[in-house]
Design a protein around this motif. Structure first.
Motif, PDB file in Angstrom:
ATOM      1  N   LEU A 167      10.720 -11.214  -5.912  1.00  0.00           N
ATOM      2  CA  LEU A 167      10.858 -12.313  -4.966  1.00  0.00           C
ATOM      3  C   LEU A 167      10.929 -13.662  -5.671  1.00  0.00           C
ATOM      4  CD1 LEU A 167       8.226 -11.169  -2.313  1.00  0.00           C
ATOM      5  CD2 LEU A 167      10.724 -11.075  -2.118  1.00  0.00           C
ATOM      6  N   GLY A 174      11.099  -5.295   1.825  1.00  0.00           N
ATOM      7  CA  GLY A 174      12.520  -4.944   1.912  1.00  0.00           C
ATOM      8  C   GLY A 174      12.788  -4.139   3.166  1.00  0.00           C
ATOM      9  N   GLY A 175      14.047  -4.142   3.571  1.00  0.00           N
ATOM     10  CA  GLY A 175      14.407  -3.428   4.798  1.00  0.00           C
ATOM     11  C   GLY A 175      15.597  -2.513   4.609  1.00  0.00           C
ATOM     12  N   GLY A 176      15.925  -2.221   3.355  1.00  0.00           N
ATOM     13  CA  GLY A 176      17.072  -1.352   3.057  1.00  0.00           C
ATOM     14  C   GLY A 176      16.640   0.107   2.901  1.00  0.00           C
ATOM     15  N   ASP A 177      17.577   0.928   2.447  1.00  0.00           N
ATOM     16  CA  ASP A 177      17.284   2.361   2.279  1.00  0.00           C
ATOM     17  C   ASP A 177      16.178   2.600   1.260  1.00  0.00           C
ATOM     18  OD1 ASP A 177      18.923   3.807   4.069  1.00  0.00           O
ATOM     19  OD2 ASP A 177      20.660   3.230   2.889  1.00  0.00           O
ATOM     20  N   THR A 178      16.191   1.829   0.173  1.00  0.00           N
ATOM     21  CA  THR A 178      15.157   2.023  -0.844  1.00  0.00           C
ATOM     22  C   THR A 178      13.780   1.732  -0.258  1.00  0.00           C
ATOM     23  OG1 THR A 178      16.686   1.370  -2.580  1.00  0.00           O
ATOM     24  CG2 THR A 178      14.357   1.325  -3.149  1.00  0.00           C
ATOM     25  N   GLU A 224      12.759   4.492   2.072  1.00  0.00           N
ATOM     26  CA  GLU A 224      12.453   5.708   1.323  1.00  0.00           C
ATOM     27  C   GLU A 224      11.074   5.569   0.655  1.00  0.00           C
ATOM     28  OE1 GLU A 224      15.923   8.096  -0.433  1.00  0.00           O
ATOM     29  OE2 GLU A 224      15.055   7.035  -2.119  1.00  0.00           O
ATOM     30  N   ARG A 243      12.258  -9.324   6.138  1.00  0.00           N
ATOM     31  CA  ARG A 243      12.504 -10.733   6.469  1.00  0.00           C
ATOM     32  C   ARG A 243      13.359 -10.918   7.725  1.00  0.00           C
ATOM     33  NH1 ARG A 243      16.422 -12.683   1.443  1.00  0.00           N
ATOM     34  NH2 ARG A 243      18.101 -11.186   1.821  1.00  0.00           N
ATOM     35  N   LYS A 244      14.143  -9.897   8.064  1.00  0.00           N
ATOM     36  CA  LYS A 244      15.009 -10.015   9.256  1.00  0.00           C
ATOM     37  C   LYS A 244      14.330  -9.341  10.455  1.00  0.00           C
ATOM     38  CE  LYS A 244      19.435 -10.991   7.352  1.00  0.00           C
ATOM     39  NZ  LYS A 244      20.178 -10.186   6.390  1.00  0.00           N
ATOM     40  N   ARG A 289      17.868  -2.909   7.558  1.00  0.00           N
ATOM     41  CA  ARG A 289      19.253  -2.752   7.131  1.00  0.00           C
ATOM     42  C   ARG A 289      19.580  -1.284   6.807  1.00  0.00           C
ATOM     43  NH1 ARG A 289      21.999  -5.408   1.854  1.00  0.00           N
ATOM     44  NH2 ARG A 289      21.147  -7.364   2.615  1.00  0.00           N
ATOM     45  N   ILE A 293      13.594  -4.586  -3.017  1.00  0.00           N
ATOM     46  CA  ILE A 293      14.651  -5.471  -2.509  1.00  0.00           C
ATOM     47  C   ILE A 293      15.921  -5.342  -3.359  1.00  0.00           C
ATOM     48  CG2 ILE A 293      13.025  -7.072  -1.432  1.00  0.00           C
ATOM     49  CD1 ILE A 293      13.443  -8.975  -3.809  1.00  0.00           C
ATOM     50  N   GLY A 294      16.019  -4.257  -4.064  1.00  0.00           N
ATOM     51  CA  GLY A 294      17.237  -3.978  -4.821  1.00  0.00           C
ATOM     52  C   GLY A 294      17.040  -4.053  -6.321  1.00  0.00           C
TER      53      GLY A 294
HETATM   54  P1  NDP Z   1      19.720  -3.239  -0.203  1.00  0.00           P
HETATM   55  O1  NDP Z   1      20.459  -4.370  -0.807  1.00  0.00           O
HETATM   56  O2  NDP Z   1      20.424  -2.319   0.713  1.00  0.00           O
HETATM   57  O3  NDP Z   1      18.482  -3.806   0.649  1.00  0.00           O
HETATM   58  C1  NDP Z   1      17.668  -4.796   0.123  1.00  0.00           C
HETATM   59  C2  NDP Z   1      16.644  -5.170   1.173  1.00  0.00           C
HETATM   60  O4  NDP Z   1      15.783  -6.128   0.595  1.00  0.00           O
HETATM   61  C3  NDP Z   1      17.256  -5.804   2.423  1.00  0.00           C
HETATM   62  O5  NDP Z   1      16.517  -5.456   3.557  1.00  0.00           O
HETATM   63  C4  NDP Z   1      17.106  -7.285   2.130  1.00  0.00           C
HETATM   64  O6  NDP Z   1      16.966  -8.066   3.270  1.00  0.00           O
HETATM   65  C5  NDP Z   1      15.797  -7.302   1.377  1.00  0.00           C
HETATM   66  N1  NDP Z   1      15.688  -8.461   0.534  1.00  0.00           N
HETATM   67  C6  NDP Z   1      16.546  -8.871  -0.450  1.00  0.00           C
HETATM   68  N2  NDP Z   1      16.091  -9.996  -1.017  1.00  0.00           N
HETATM   69  C7  NDP Z   1      14.930 -10.289  -0.392  1.00  0.00           C
HETATM   70  C8  NDP Z   1      13.991 -11.339  -0.507  1.00  0.00           C
HETATM   71  N3  NDP Z   1      14.150 -12.302  -1.421  1.00  0.00           N
HETATM   72  N4  NDP Z   1      12.927 -11.359   0.311  1.00  0.00           N
HETATM   73  C9  NDP Z   1      12.733 -10.379   1.220  1.00  0.00           C
HETATM   74  N5  NDP Z   1      13.589  -9.365   1.405  1.00  0.00           N
HETATM   75  C10 NDP Z   1      14.672  -9.322   0.600  1.00  0.00           C
HETATM   76  O7  NDP Z   1      19.038  -2.494  -1.453  1.00  0.00           O
HETATM   77  P2  NDP Z   1      18.488  -1.017  -1.560  1.00  0.00           P
HETATM   78  O8  NDP Z   1      17.866  -0.934  -2.907  1.00  0.00           O
HETATM   79  O9  NDP Z   1      17.663  -0.669  -0.393  1.00  0.00           O
HETATM   80  O10 NDP Z   1      19.772  -0.106  -1.540  1.00  0.00           O
HETATM   81  C11 NDP Z   1      20.820  -0.292  -2.499  1.00  0.00           C
HETATM   82  C12 NDP Z   1      21.929   0.704  -2.178  1.00  0.00           C
HETATM   83  O11 NDP Z   1      21.485   2.034  -2.454  1.00  0.00           O
HETATM   84  C13 NDP Z   1      22.323   0.682  -0.710  1.00  0.00           C
HETATM   85  O12 NDP Z   1      23.693   0.898  -0.614  1.00  0.00           O
HETATM   86  C14 NDP Z   1      21.557   1.830  -0.127  1.00  0.00           C
HETATM   87  O13 NDP Z   1      22.166   2.351   1.036  1.00  0.00           O
HETATM   88  C15 NDP Z   1      21.576   2.834  -1.278  1.00  0.00           C
HETATM   89  N6  NDP Z   1      20.420   3.736  -1.204  1.00  0.00           N
HETATM   90  C16 NDP Z   1      20.566   4.911  -0.549  1.00  0.00           C
HETATM   91  C17 NDP Z   1      19.522   5.779  -0.429  1.00  0.00           C
HETATM   92  C18 NDP Z   1      19.710   7.036   0.295  1.00  0.00           C
HETATM   93  O14 NDP Z   1      20.746   7.222   0.878  1.00  0.00           O
HETATM   94  N7  NDP Z   1      18.745   7.917   0.287  1.00  0.00           N
HETATM   95  C19 NDP Z   1      18.197   5.490  -1.010  1.00  0.00           C
HETATM   96  C20 NDP Z   1      18.138   4.214  -1.653  1.00  0.00           C
HETATM   97  C21 NDP Z   1      19.221   3.380  -1.732  1.00  0.00           C
HETATM   98  P3  NDP Z   1      18.232  -8.460   4.202  1.00  0.00           P
HETATM   99  O15 NDP Z   1      18.563  -7.232   4.982  1.00  0.00           O
HETATM  100  O16 NDP Z   1      17.663  -9.569   4.998  1.00  0.00           O
HETATM  101  O17 NDP Z   1      19.318  -8.902   3.275  1.00  0.00           O
END
Ligand code: NDP
Length: 326
Positions: free
Chosen positions: A123, A156-160, A163, A180-181, A185, A245-246
């Motif tokens: 962060l 974070g709110g993504g797949d990682t 998981e 944060r949203k 995602r 968060i990636g």
């Molecule tokens: P993503 O970029 O998809 O998600 C990152 C998350 O972190 C988002 O929710 C984002 O918020 C949040 N974020 C980023 N910066 C900040 C911050 N400064 N403060 C707070 N929150 C923050 O990354 P992932 O690592 O989750 O995934 C990467 C790729 O790998 C994706 O394509 C994903 O689908 C894939 N993946 C697939 C998996 C599976 O299928 N099993 C498992 C893991 C990953 P915001 O939404 O607001 O931008």
């Protein structure tokens, strides 16, 4: 300096490549880069690498790998690679690939193994650095076990993040997700798993202000809907704070020569570590002879030391075969 095999990176992929390359008499040179030992050294203890039944300190493990490579003749160079020039057809014009360390020292190599890893995104708040390795982690698979029956937060709110939250929910008494949203995602199935897990509480529209605690993470101050009329500060008690968060693969240096995906991960040929030339139009695009990628810089999926080590071995075997074909 002219070398047969140059390895860039000192994580499990780089060191394993060095062990294999040196045992194949390639007298490799390994450029150690900015973080000796790689990402693994940001964790506290390694318990999932085979061969260490009692667990091992990451620095010890990486030092073991380094000494093993040294034993067979790997030469180590401390420094950062600042520029490369990869030759698209070294086999026909007999020119090797060029790699500069700290802008000044030029290495010319028949084969280059890129093992530069990836960096977890943080962060950028001060306390994240203060507590790194003392409650702050960017890898639930690596460190989750230390938080059994404890309370943790995943950012974070993504797949990682989903998981990792699910994985941690299997170990911990409670998992907060700090998102944060106002929505996740992640893919629908991952979202459902999180939302249906009674141990996970999702804190939508929250951001982390700071971590608190005496010598280790004991809590986090969060802000809800910053700038909105209902903005509020909230404190949660936690023992662990996991960033999800990636990641950013450390491959920018190679972008003019080596094909990468949209996230910057190096694309390797099916079931091998060979790299494609950039720009890559389809999977019939030409490969870049003598350039191999191993470990997290080419792996958006697993990000595990053992997987990186395995691909380092593959890269060295392929580099050896390539060099012998010259
Ligand atoms: P993503 O970029 O998809 O998600 C990152 C998350 O972190 C988002 O929710 C984002 O918020 C949040 N974020 C980023 N910066 C900040 C911050 N400064 N403060 C707070 N929150 C923050 O990354 P992932 O690592 O989750 O995934 C990467 C790729 O790998 C994706 O394509 C994903 O689908 C894939 N993946 C697939 C998996 C599976 O299928 N099993 C498992 C893991 C990953 P915001 O939404 O607001 O931008």
């Amino acid at each position: 300096m002219k070398v047969k095999c140059l390895i860039i990176g000192s994580g499990p992929a780089g060191y394993t490549a060095a062990i294999y390359a040196s045992r194949a008499n390639l007298a490799p040179v390994l450029i150690e880069g900015p973080q000796l030992g790689g990402q693994l050294t940001t964790t506290t203890e390694v318990e999932n690498f085979p061969g260490y039944p009692d667990g091992v300190e990451p620095f010890t493990m990486m030092d073991d790998m380094r000494r093993q490579a040294e034993r067979f003749g790997t030469q180590f160079v401390s420094g950062i690679v600042t520029k490369v020039e990869f030759n698209q057809s070294p086999m026909t014009n007999h020119q090797s690939h060029k790699v500069w360390v700290e802008d000044t020292d030029l290495y010319e190599a028949d084969a280059v193994i890129i093992a530069t890893g990836a960096s977890a995104k943080y962060l950028g708040i001060e306390s994240e650095r203060t507590y790194r390795g003392r409650g702050v982690s960017a890898c639930a698979t690596c460190d989750g076990f230390f938080y059994r029956k404890k309370i943790v937060a995943v950012v974070g709110g993504g797949d990682t993040a989903c998981e990792e939250a699910n994985y941690l929910a299997g170990l911990c008494s409670k998992v907060y997700m700090i998102v944060r949203k106002p929505f996740l995602r992640a893919s629908d199935i991952m979202q459902q798993r999180v939302l249906n897990n009674p141990k996970i509480e999702v804190l939508f529209e929250h951001n982390t202000l700071q971590l608190t605690g005496e010598g280790k993470v004991q809590g986090a101050d969060l802000i809800y809907r910053k700038g909105a009329p209902d903005e509020a500060i909230r404190h949660i008690d936690i023992d662990g704070f996991f960033l999800a968060i990636g990641h950013h693969p450390n491959t920018d240096l190679f972008k003019d020569y080596v094909a990468r995906d949209a996230e910057g991960y190096i694309i390797t040929r099916d079931n091998s570590t060979q790299c494609y030339q950039s720009p890559m139009t389809n999977d019939q695009s030409p490969i870049l002879p003598g350039i191999f990628a191993a470990g997290d810089c080419a792996d958006p999926h697993y990000r595990q030391a053992i997987v990186a080590a395995g691909s380092g071995a593959k890269a060295a075997i392929e580099a050896d075969k390539y060099i012998k074909s010259l």
